[in-house]
Design an enzyme around this catalytic site. Structure first.
Site, PDB file in Angstrom:
ATOM      1  N   ASP A   1       2.530   2.095  -3.226  1.00  0.00           N
ATOM      2  CA  ASP A   1       2.701   2.633  -4.595  1.00  0.00           C
ATOM      3  C   ASP A   1       1.897   3.912  -4.801  1.00  0.00           C
ATOM      4  OD1 ASP A   1       0.309   1.140  -4.633  1.00  0.00           O
ATOM      5  OD2 ASP A   1       0.761   0.091  -6.508  1.00  0.00           O
TER       6      ASP A   1
ATOM      7  N   GLY B   1      -8.403 -14.155  -7.849  1.00  0.00           N
ATOM      8  CA  GLY B   1      -8.816 -13.494  -6.613  1.00  0.00           C
ATOM      9  C   GLY B   1      -7.889 -13.783  -5.455  1.00  0.00           C
TER      10      GLY B   1
ATOM     11  N   TYR C   1     -10.162  -0.754  -0.475  1.00  0.00           N
ATOM     12  CA  TYR C   1      -8.925  -0.252  -1.082  1.00  0.00           C
ATOM     13  C   TYR C   1      -9.057   1.248  -1.353  1.00  0.00           C
ATOM     14  CZ  TYR C   1      -4.955  -0.036  -4.310  1.00  0.00           C
ATOM     15  OH  TYR C   1      -3.765   0.286  -4.932  1.00  0.00           O
TER      16      TYR C   1
ATOM     17  N   SER D   1      -3.813 -11.476 -11.235  1.00  0.00           N
ATOM     18  CA  SER D   1      -4.240 -12.058 -12.501  1.00  0.00           C
ATOM     19  C   SER D   1      -4.799 -10.971 -13.417  1.00  0.00           C
ATOM     20  CB  SER D   1      -5.263 -13.166 -12.273  1.00  0.00           C
ATOM     21  OG  SER D   1      -6.330 -12.696 -11.501  1.00  0.00           O
TER      22      SER D   1
ATOM     23  N   HIS E   1       0.837  -1.202   0.000  1.00  0.00           N
ATOM     24  CA  HIS E   1       0.000   0.000   0.000  1.00  0.00           C
ATOM     25  C   HIS E   1       0.873   1.254   0.000  1.00  0.00           C
ATOM     26  CE1 HIS E   1      -4.022  -1.719   0.188  1.00  0.00           C
ATOM     27  NE2 HIS E   1      -3.467  -2.698   0.883  1.00  0.00           N
TER      28      HIS E   1
ATOM     29  N   ASP F   1       1.661  -3.374  -9.629  1.00  0.00           N
ATOM     30  CA  ASP F   1       1.395  -4.672 -10.256  1.00  0.00           C
ATOM     31  C   ASP F   1       1.787  -4.655 -11.728  1.00  0.00           C
ATOM     32  OD1 ASP F   1       0.329  -5.054  -7.786  1.00  0.00           O
ATOM     33  OD2 ASP F   1      -1.765  -5.063  -8.441  1.00  0.00           O
TER      34      ASP F   1
HETATM   35  C1  GLA Z   1      -3.101  -3.951  -5.180  1.00  0.00           C
HETATM   36  C2  GLA Z   1      -2.925  -2.769  -6.123  1.00  0.00           C
HETATM   37  C3  GLA Z   1      -1.484  -2.264  -6.091  1.00  0.00           C
HETATM   38  C4  GLA Z   1      -1.012  -2.018  -4.671  1.00  0.00           C
HETATM   39  C5  GLA Z   1      -1.325  -3.196  -3.771  1.00  0.00           C
HETATM   40  C6  GLA Z   1      -1.029  -2.942  -2.324  1.00  0.00           C
HETATM   41  O1  GLA Z   1      -2.364  -5.039  -5.633  1.00  0.00           O
HETATM   42  O2  GLA Z   1      -3.260  -3.149  -7.432  1.00  0.00           O
HETATM   43  O3  GLA Z   1      -1.384  -1.100  -6.876  1.00  0.00           O
HETATM   44  O4  GLA Z   1      -1.540  -0.831  -4.155  1.00  0.00           O
HETATM   45  O5  GLA Z   1      -2.684  -3.598  -3.877  1.00  0.00           O
HETATM   46  O6  GLA Z   1       0.336  -2.795  -2.108  1.00  0.00           O
END
Ligand code: GLA
Length: 385
Positions: free
Chosen positions: A35, A123, A223, A128, A33, A173
């Protein structure tokens, strides 16, 4: 691949040249958490991922098929009408990427057809969705010979997820999946996109992913809520401080100025962001000094911070992590967005079978659920095969 090519021919006919592609999943080792808070993350690409076979068409049709969702059949859309459609389900991800390329004025003159098959558990927080986005980006680039840099494909894939799918994810990601390198993790500064590869030859240790097999309920709304709380905390700090993101702060600065964040929840969220960013940089330094023990301890701290301050863990994740700690993991933490999904642990090579057996039994006893375990094999980023 053979099966995928065979299915491709069955669905779309065997005439014309087909090309094959792959994009991995990813796992984040530390820097969670962070990025979207302008700091450092440390993910790596996995050797599991999404395979795809693709071919250009002469008309404007786009045909998408996934072996993983065979029951949904072929989703057929027109290059001129790519609007989001609930009933297209998974196919909205590749559609979103195509739309984003078009919006960025990349020329896609004809339709095409793609068959996908992926072996990333759905999930589970191993990305994915970003994997299917990046494989689609590479397909579009290669089929139409576009001049586009990797980093721009990564950004467009993220944009597709943000704007077309409607999930406000950060860049981690898509970046890990685009830039992954075999046997390396990536220390990425999410503010500048500066990045360094760090070799992960853990020698006598192995990285183990454990899947809670508990789907991530409410993950998207929670989120977005976390993102907003961090934004509120940042705005409060900006009243006195000249900072661009929470990751600009040192731990000492945060402690001095945290009073500015009146809302105690927002203050906890900000604390995680500030500390986790620093922790990530420190963890990679330790790793570079071959100090795996300290790296592991920082992973444990990361988990506690995600559990107590950021509150994105879950009962299942905590049980898996605590069992891993108890069974002698060098380090263990939840990974990815949280609220379910997977943990990542560093485990001594010689005790792996015993470790898995014990953690698995403890988890089953406390939750009635069966966890799945995978030894991490760090692979390359998205590519044409
Ligand atoms: C998900 C989001 C990423 C990042 C993570 C937590 O994977 O897609 O951008 O924020 O959660 O680190």
């Amino acid at each position: 691949m053979e099966k995928l090519e065979k299915e491709f021919n069955e669905k779309f006919g065997s005439e014309g040249e087909m090309e094959t592609f792959f994009a991995p999943g990813r796992v984040n080792l530390i820097g969670e958490h962070i990025d979207y808070n302008g700091g450092h993350v440390f993910p790596c690409a996995l050797s599991i991922g999404t395979y795809a076979v693709a071919r250009k068409r002469n008309d404007h049709k786009i045909k998408l098929y996934s072996l993983n969702f065979a029951e949904s059949g072929v989703v057929e859309v027109d290059l001129d009408n790519l609007s989001y459609n609930d009933s297209h389900d998974w196919a909205n991800y590749p559609k979103g990427v195509i739309v984003t390329f078009l919006q960025a004025n990349y020329s896609i003159p004809t339709g095409f057809e793609i068959a996908f098959w992926g072996n990333i558990p759905n999930g589970a927080g191993l990305s994915s969705s970003a994997s299917i986005e990046l494989v689609t980006s590479i397909i579009v680039k290669e089929l139409f010979q576009l001049t586009i840099e990797k980093i721009d494909m990564i950004k467009l894939s993220q944009k597709a997820e943000n704007e077309y799918i409607g999930v406000s994810c950060g860049i981690m990601d898509q970046f890990a999946i685009g830039m992954g390198k075999r046997d390396h993790a990536i220390l990425l500064n999410c503010d500048t996109y500066e990045y360094f590869y760090t070799p992960i030859p853990l020698d006598e240790y192995t990285l183990i992913i454990a899947n809670t097999n508990k789907r991530r309920g409410l993950a998207d709304s929670k989120y977005n809520e976390r993102r907003n709380q961090c934004e509120d905390a940042l705005q409060a700090l900006k009243k006195e401080l000249d900072v661009k993101s929470l990751s600009d702060l040192t731990k000492a600065e945060f402690e001095n100025y945290k009073y500015l964040i009146k809302d105690p929840i927002a203050q906890k969220r900000a604390k995680h962001a500030v500390y986790e960013n620093r922790r990530t940089v420190e963890a990679v330094e330790k790793l570079n000094q071959n100090d795996i023990e300290s790296f592991g301890q920082l992973m444990n701290e990361s988990h506690r911070s995600l559990r107590d301050d950021y509150e994105v863990s879950s009962i299942e994740l905590d049980i898996l992590v605590e069992a891993a700690w108890k069974e002698g993991a060098i380090g263990s933490r939840m990974t990815g967005a949280g609220f379910g999904g997977c943990t990542i642990s560093i485990v001594a090579q010689k005790g792996i079978d015993f470790f898995i057996e014990r953690v698995s039994a403890a988890y089953y006893e406390q939750t009635g659920l069966k966890a799945d375990f995978y030894a991490v094999d760090i692979g390359d980023g998205a590519k044409r095969l």
